[in-house]
Design a protein around this motif. Structure first.
Motif, PDB file in Angstrom:
ATOM      1  N   CYS A 164      51.430  58.207  66.106  1.00  0.00           N
ATOM      2  CA  CYS A 164      51.327  59.325  65.157  1.00  0.00           C
ATOM      3  C   CYS A 164      51.310  58.778  63.734  1.00  0.00           C
ATOM      4  O   CYS A 164      52.171  57.969  63.359  1.00  0.00           O
TER       5      CYS A 164
ATOM      6  N   LEU B  15      43.573  63.637  74.639  1.00  0.00           N
ATOM      7  CA  LEU B  15      43.502  62.342  73.956  1.00  0.00           C
ATOM      8  C   LEU B  15      43.663  61.156  74.910  1.00  0.00           C
ATOM      9  O   LEU B  15      43.618  60.010  74.462  1.00  0.00           O
TER      10      LEU B  15
ATOM     11  N   PHE C 157      47.086  67.308  63.620  1.00  0.00           N
ATOM     12  CA  PHE C 157      48.144  68.314  63.668  1.00  0.00           C
ATOM     13  C   PHE C 157      48.583  68.619  62.250  1.00  0.00           C
ATOM     14  O   PHE C 157      48.595  67.735  61.376  1.00  0.00           O
TER      15      PHE C 157
ATOM     16  N   VAL D  62      47.620  60.705  66.667  1.00  0.00           N
ATOM     17  CA  VAL D  62      47.528  62.029  66.058  1.00  0.00           C
ATOM     18  C   VAL D  62      47.860  61.892  64.574  1.00  0.00           C
ATOM     19  O   VAL D  62      48.888  61.317  64.212  1.00  0.00           O
TER      20      VAL D  62
ATOM     21  N   SER E 152      52.370  68.654  72.154  1.00  0.00           N
ATOM     22  CA  SER E 152      52.025  67.496  72.986  1.00  0.00           C
ATOM     23  C   SER E 152      51.377  67.924  74.304  1.00  0.00           C
ATOM     24  O   SER E 152      50.447  67.269  74.782  1.00  0.00           O
TER      25      SER E 152
ATOM     26  N   LEU F  25      47.747  68.498  73.187  1.00  0.00           N
ATOM     27  CA  LEU F  25      46.969  67.367  72.688  1.00  0.00           C
ATOM     28  C   LEU F  25      46.872  66.201  73.670  1.00  0.00           C
ATOM     29  O   LEU F  25      45.812  65.567  73.775  1.00  0.00           O
TER      30      LEU F  25
ATOM     31  N   LEU G 266      54.963  62.896  71.192  1.00  0.00           N
ATOM     32  CA  LEU G 266      53.746  62.143  71.498  1.00  0.00           C
ATOM     33  C   LEU G 266      54.078  60.728  71.952  1.00  0.00           C
ATOM     34  O   LEU G 266      53.424  60.185  72.860  1.00  0.00           O
TER      35      LEU G 266
ATOM     36  N   GLY H 260      43.640  62.841  67.323  1.00  0.00           N
ATOM     37  CA  GLY H 260      43.954  64.260  67.232  1.00  0.00           C
ATOM     38  C   GLY H 260      44.456  64.576  65.834  1.00  0.00           C
ATOM     39  O   GLY H 260      44.769  63.678  65.044  1.00  0.00           O
TER      40      GLY H 260
END
Length: 206
Positions: A62, A200, A97, A30, A193, A196, A55, A95
């Motif tokens: 991330c 994912l 954010f 993400v 989370s 997403l 995540l 993803g």
């Protein structure tokens, strides 16, 4: 484990890649967009790090990045698109954010065609300029969207984006919170989370 990253693209965009695990490389990431850089927004923002931690528990990396030199939203959108490109070259699933200004960047980039599977925006600013208007381009986002907002937010009025999300049957999450979601970072991260992660992960991983 966190790795320093320099995102290519002509602007000084530095990032931190939070790796969920050292043994098995993640196949999902993400990209996290910080709040307004002129108001001390950066990749260490507590909401971004909370989302990254949530995540990680699901095996998803991330990429938290800082924008390059201030460019009134235009260069920052380009930075977001370049960060997504960096991620897409290395991961099967990506993803997006963002929080506040970063939420607008995430949504504007998705509308611009960022190659992501889903986008979550926390307290997103609805409009930065006449041609940086999230509401005006919301119908150009053709992936799952989550909009999270606080009912006591007196800094950003996310109502126009919330209404767009509801019109297009996208996910809307309401918190009894101020703009900064004080004391609720963990709950916000769980909501992000929960949205997403299923989008994912490969089916066999769910």
């Amino acid at each position: 484990m966190a790795d320093p990253i320099l995102v290519p693209g002509g602007r000084d965009v530095r990032a931190t890649l939070d790796r969920a695990a050292e043994e098995t490389p993640a196949d999902a990431v993400v990209v996290a967009c910080p709040p307004h850089p002129q108001h001390n927004g950066n990749r260490t923002d507590a909401r971004l790090t909370a989302v990254s931690d949530a995540l990680s528990e699901h095996g998803i990396d991330c990429l938290r990045f800082d924008y390059g030199e201030w460019d009134h939203g235009y260069g920052e959108r380009a930075d977001t698109l370049r960060a997504v490109e960096w991620a897409r070259e290395r991961y099967d699933h990506v993803g997006l954010f963002g929080f506040s200004f970063g939420g607008a960047m995430a949504l504007l980039s998705a509308a611009e065609g960022a190659d992501v599977d889903a986008v979550s925006a926390l307290a997103p600013a609805p409009r930065l300029a006449s041609d940086l208007d999230v509401v005006a381009v919301f119908d150009q986002i053709h992936i799952p969207v989550q909009v999270i907002y606080g009912t006591r937010d007196d800094i950003v009025d996310a109502t126009p984006i919330v209404e767009c999300a509801e019109e297009y049957h996208q996910s809307v999450v309401e918190f009894a919170a101020d703009h900064f979601f004080v004391g609720q970072h963990g709950k916000v991260a769980t909501a992000v989370s929960d949205f997403l992660v299923p989008l994912l992960q490969d089916e066999e991983s769910r």
